[in-house]
Design an enzyme around this catalytic site. Structure first.
Site, short mmCIF file in Angstrom:
data_model
loop_
_atom_site.label_atom_id
_atom_site.label_comp_id
_atom_site.label_asym_id
_atom_site.label_seq_id
_atom_site.Cartn_x
_atom_site.Cartn_y
_atom_site.Cartn_z
N ARG A 88 0.84 -1.07 -0.03
CA ARG A 88 -0.04 0.11 -0.18
C ARG A 88 0.80 1.26 -0.05
O ARG A 88 0.31 2.29 0.36
CB ARG A 88 -0.87 0.02 1.31
CG ARG A 88 -1.93 -1.01 1.32
CD ARG A 88 -2.94 -0.56 2.14
NE ARG A 88 -3.71 -1.77 2.59
CZ ARG A 88 -5.11 -1.74 2.80
NH1 ARG A 88 -5.80 -0.75 3.13
NH2 ARG A 88 -5.59 -3.12 3.09
N ARG A 127 -21.60 -1.90 5.57
CA ARG A 127 -21.09 -3.32 5.97
C ARG A 127 -21.13 -3.74 7.26
O ARG A 127 -21.10 -2.93 8.26
CB ARG A 127 -19.44 -3.19 5.51
CG ARG A 127 -18.79 -4.74 5.95
CD ARG A 127 -17.57 -4.93 5.46
NE ARG A 127 -16.44 -3.84 5.74
CZ ARG A 127 -15.56 -3.96 5.18
NH1 ARG A 127 -15.01 -5.00 4.24
NH2 ARG A 127 -14.42 -2.94 5.18
N ARG A 160 -17.50 -2.33 11.66
CA ARG A 160 -15.80 -2.14 11.78
C ARG A 160 -15.54 -0.78 12.25
O ARG A 160 -16.27 0.04 11.84
CB ARG A 160 -15.13 -2.58 10.56
CG ARG A 160 -14.65 -3.95 10.55
CD ARG A 160 -14.16 -4.25 9.18
NE ARG A 160 -13.01 -3.35 8.51
CZ ARG A 160 -12.30 -3.65 7.40
NH1 ARG A 160 -12.37 -4.59 6.85
NH2 ARG A 160 -11.41 -2.81 7.15
N ARG A 171 -9.28 6.73 5.33
CA ARG A 171 -8.74 5.68 4.67
C ARG A 171 -8.66 6.04 3.18
O ARG A 171 -7.67 5.64 2.41
CB ARG A 171 -9.77 4.42 4.76
CG ARG A 171 -9.72 3.78 6.09
CD ARG A 171 -10.79 2.90 6.55
NE ARG A 171 -11.00 1.73 5.59
CZ ARG A 171 -12.08 1.03 5.58
NH1 ARG A 171 -13.05 1.36 6.28
NH2 ARG A 171 -11.87 -0.12 4.91
P1 AP5 Z 1 -14.26 -6.09 0.35
O1 AP5 Z 1 -14.31 -7.20 -0.38
O2 AP5 Z 1 -14.10 -6.25 2.08
O3 AP5 Z 1 -13.37 -4.88 -0.23
P2 AP5 Z 1 -11.89 -4.51 0.22
O4 AP5 Z 1 -11.20 -3.84 -0.88
O5 AP5 Z 1 -11.35 -5.76 0.81
O6 AP5 Z 1 -12.01 -3.62 1.52
P3 AP5 Z 1 -11.64 -3.41 3.05
O7 AP5 Z 1 -12.53 -2.49 3.63
O8 AP5 Z 1 -11.66 -4.63 3.63
O9 AP5 Z 1 -10.22 -3.04 2.60
P4 AP5 Z 1 -9.26 -2.07 3.41
O10 AP5 Z 1 -8.11 -1.99 2.30
O11 AP5 Z 1 -9.93 -0.70 3.70
O12 AP5 Z 1 -9.16 -2.66 4.57
P5 AP5 Z 1 -8.20 -3.88 5.17
O13 AP5 Z 1 -9.09 -4.91 5.92
O14 AP5 Z 1 -7.37 -4.34 4.24
O15 AP5 Z 1 -15.60 -5.25 0.34
C1 AP5 Z 1 -16.14 -4.24 0.99
C2 AP5 Z 1 -17.69 -4.27 1.11
O16 AP5 Z 1 -18.17 -3.95 -0.12
C3 AP5 Z 1 -18.18 -5.69 1.51
O17 AP5 Z 1 -19.53 -5.33 2.27
C4 AP5 Z 1 -18.77 -6.20 0.36
O18 AP5 Z 1 -19.81 -7.07 0.46
C5 AP5 Z 1 -19.07 -5.06 -0.57
N1 AP5 Z 1 -18.66 -5.46 -2.04
C6 AP5 Z 1 -17.61 -5.91 -2.62
N2 AP5 Z 1 -18.04 -6.04 -3.88
C7 AP5 Z 1 -19.30 -5.44 -4.15
C8 AP5 Z 1 -19.75 -5.08 -5.43
N3 AP5 Z 1 -19.39 -5.75 -6.67
N4 AP5 Z 1 -21.11 -4.63 -5.29
C9 AP5 Z 1 -21.66 -4.15 -4.00
N5 AP5 Z 1 -20.95 -4.35 -2.87
C10 AP5 Z 1 -19.73 -5.04 -2.94
O19 AP5 Z 1 -7.26 -3.19 6.18
C11 AP5 Z 1 -7.79 -2.60 7.19
C12 AP5 Z 1 -6.73 -1.82 7.89
O20 AP5 Z 1 -5.52 -2.38 8.16
C13 AP5 Z 1 -6.18 -0.50 6.89
O21 AP5 Z 1 -7.10 0.81 7.20
C14 AP5 Z 1 -4.90 -0.21 7.64
O22 AP5 Z 1 -4.82 0.49 8.88
C15 AP5 Z 1 -4.33 -1.64 7.94
N6 AP5 Z 1 -3.55 -2.33 6.90
C16 AP5 Z 1 -3.88 -3.30 6.18
N7 AP5 Z 1 -2.90 -3.91 5.29
C17 AP5 Z 1 -1.92 -2.72 5.28
C18 AP5 Z 1 -0.78 -2.33 4.64
N8 AP5 Z 1 -0.28 -3.08 3.71
N9 AP5 Z 1 -0.09 -1.25 5.03
C19 AP5 Z 1 -0.35 -0.61 5.94
N10 AP5 Z 1 -1.60 -0.55 6.90
C20 AP5 Z 1 -2.39 -1.95 6.49
#
Ligand code: AP5
Length: 214
Positions: A88, A127, A160, A171
């Site tokens: 990221r 969500r 969440r 974000r």
């Molecule tokens: P989902 O599939 O969960 O989408 P996503 O892109 O995985 O979204 P996240 O919110 O999980 O991603 P994020 O990157 O912010 O958080 P993460 O957990 O990685 O879908 C999201 C929603 O949309 C669901 O309800 C789904 O059902 C719906 N949806 C999906 N497709 C759809 C469609 N076609 N139509 C309608 N609805 C749909 O990270 C969390 C935190 O961890 C970050 O903010 C950060 O603090 C930390 N973190 C994680 N990785 C790192 C990193 N590499 N570096 C630094 N910090 C990090």
């Protein structure tokens, strides 16, 4: 197969990488899930990470790079992996490049899930996640049969901490500033496959599989 699922928060990285990972039978490595598990178990990394995650901020590069460097060396990654949420930032992308070079491995594709920010806010605000088993719902698109209860285990559905509008804005800002420059980074390396990621879940999976088969 070594694939990165890339995109803004809520672009569908988790949803789609799980589907594609099942099809190819390779593990899906979600840094968000790893950090949330560490937080649940109250490990030192989990407690530190939650100070950033709960406010929508990125966790420091050195923490996340260390986690991935160890994880991709595990046996189940021998035939490949799907990265969901990593890298990221430019330092994370450079670190991954070095890790792969050290193992003499090529990255196959970076699937960039392209979705409008307005749609993302609607997806994330609605969500709900099961507090016990982690199953995900959406109050409009994927509602549970009984409001507030998980259909799989009966657990309580919660929002969440980073899925409230204020944290979502943070974000998206981090994504724009630190993560989106990687689009050009991977395009320049000839690895980027851009996929329109709005609409029907199955249609999006088909588009991704088509891009990968190419
Ligand atoms: P989902 O599939 O969960 O989408 P996503 O892109 O995985 O979204 P996240 O919110 O999980 O991603 P994020 O990157 O912010 O958080 P993460 O957990 O990685 O879908 C999201 C929603 O949309 C669901 O309800 C789904 O059902 C719906 N949806 C999906 N497709 C759809 C469609 N076609 N139509 C309608 N609805 C749909 O990270 C969390 C935190 O961890 C970050 O903010 C950060 O603090 C930390 N973190 C994680 N990785 C790192 C990193 N590499 N570096 C630094 N910090 C990090």
């Amino acid at each position: 197969m070594r694939i990165i699922f890339f995109g803004a928060p809520g672009s569908g990285k988790g949803t789609q990488s799980k589907r594609v990972g099942k099809k190819y039978n390779i593990p899906q490595l979600s840094t968000g899930d790893m950090l949330r598990n560490a937080k649940k178990q109250e490990t030192p990394i989990g407690l530190k990470a939650s100070q950033y995650m709960d406010h929508g901020k990125l966790v420091p590069d050195e923490i996340i790079i260390g986690i991935i460097a160890e994880r991709i060396l595990e046996e189940d990654c021998d035939d490949g992996f799907m990265l969901d949420g990593f890298p990221r930032s430019k330092p994370q992308a450079e670190a991954l490049r070095s890790m792969l070079q050290a193992q003499d491995i090529e990255l196959d594709s970076v699937i960039f899930l392209d979705v409008d920010f307005d749609e993302i806010v609607t997806r994330l605000v609605g969500r709900r996640v099961c507090h016990s088993c982690g199953e995900e719902y959406h109050i409009d698109f994927q509602p549970p049969e009984v409001a507030g209860k998980c259909g799989k285990c009966g657990g309580e559905l919660v929002q969440r901490p980073d899925d409230f509008e204020e944290q979502i804005r943070v974000r998206l800002k981090s994504y724009q500033e630190l993560t989106s420059p990687l689009i050009e980074y991977y395009r320049d390396l000839g690895k980027l496959d851009q996929v329109a990621a709005s609409g029907d879940f199955d249609e999006i999976t088909k588009r991704i599989l088509l891009a990968l088969e190419k």
